[in-house]
Write a protein that holds these residues in place. Sequence first.
Motif, short mmCIF file in Angstrom:
data_model
loop_
_atom_site.label_atom_id
_atom_site.label_comp_id
_atom_site.label_asym_id
_atom_site.label_seq_id
_atom_site.Cartn_x
_atom_site.Cartn_y
_atom_site.Cartn_z
N CYS A 74 0.86 -1.18 0.00
CA CYS A 74 0.00 0.00 0.00
C CYS A 74 0.89 1.23 0.00
CB CYS A 74 -0.90 -0.01 1.24
SG CYS A 74 -1.77 1.55 1.47
N CYS A 132 0.12 3.00 3.81
CA CYS A 132 0.52 2.36 5.08
C CYS A 132 1.69 1.39 4.91
CB CYS A 132 -0.67 1.65 5.72
SG CYS A 132 -1.23 0.22 4.79
N CYS A 157 -7.75 0.16 0.82
CA CYS A 157 -6.71 -0.70 1.36
C CYS A 157 -7.28 -1.50 2.53
CB CYS A 157 -5.52 0.15 1.83
SG CYS A 157 -4.32 -0.79 2.80
N CYS A 199 -5.36 0.11 5.98
CA CYS A 199 -5.53 1.48 6.46
C CYS A 199 -6.78 2.15 5.90
CB CYS A 199 -4.29 2.32 6.13
SG CYS A 199 -4.05 2.57 4.36
ZN ZN Z 1 -2.87 0.94 3.35
#
Ligand code: ZN
Length: 252
Positions: free
Chosen positions: A39, A42, A64, A67
């Motif tokens: 990601c 994050c 995601c 996060c």
């Molecule tokens: Zn993320």
Amino acid sequence: MIILFGIIFIFGAIIGSFLNVCIYRIPREESIVYPPSSCTTCKNVIKGYDLVPIISYLFLKGKCRYCGEKVSIRYPIIEFTTGILFVITFIKFGISLDFAKYIVLISLLVVVSMIDLDTTDVYFSTTLTGIISSAIFLGIYLYMDIPIGSYIYGGVIGGGLLSLIILITKGGMGWGDAEICLVCGLFLGLKLTIIMLFLSFIIGSVIGLLLILSGKKSKKDYIPFGPFIAIAAIVTIFVGERIWVLYTSLIF
Ligand SMILES: [Zn+2]
């Protein structure tokens, strides 16, 4: 037949997923094979079950897993588009050398045009990949006793004409555009390259004009030309021969 279309579509969508990685990483000068995708917010590594093209995006509702950050809709769109383009290529050429050649060219064009849209740059690594892969297909042609002169001329005319335009107009188009046309020429051969150049100027002027008229761009803004070449080349792959027949029947 439907099953075969499905298999080709899934294959295309998986390649599209890889093309997304290329589009994101090449301008950042990162390796396209390592490390695994994570990601961008994050940094959590994305697990295999979340990397299923299109499906994962829908399942995770475009966010995601860790996060909750929004994932760009562009990812599934590119996966879907690549899948569809592969299926159309299959419908047109069946399982053949042309099919293999054109899905390679289409993949390259998706990457080059999206990077051009993002950065207004064409990266030499993508051009080089294009030249090397076209050389592989020309090698196969030589081995099969298929003449390759037309492809060499296609590359020379494609790259040459754009270079000439760049030298005369001093800007407007970049050297990256000449590189894309060189690669397309090597894949398409002379006749289809002429059609592609013709179409790219038409598409470029129409869309350029629309962008200026709608106020989205001013005359001074730089509009990347790469995506127009890519669209023209893809249209040419599918209907270039027909356009040529129509065109020559109008002249002669
Ligand atoms: Zn993320």
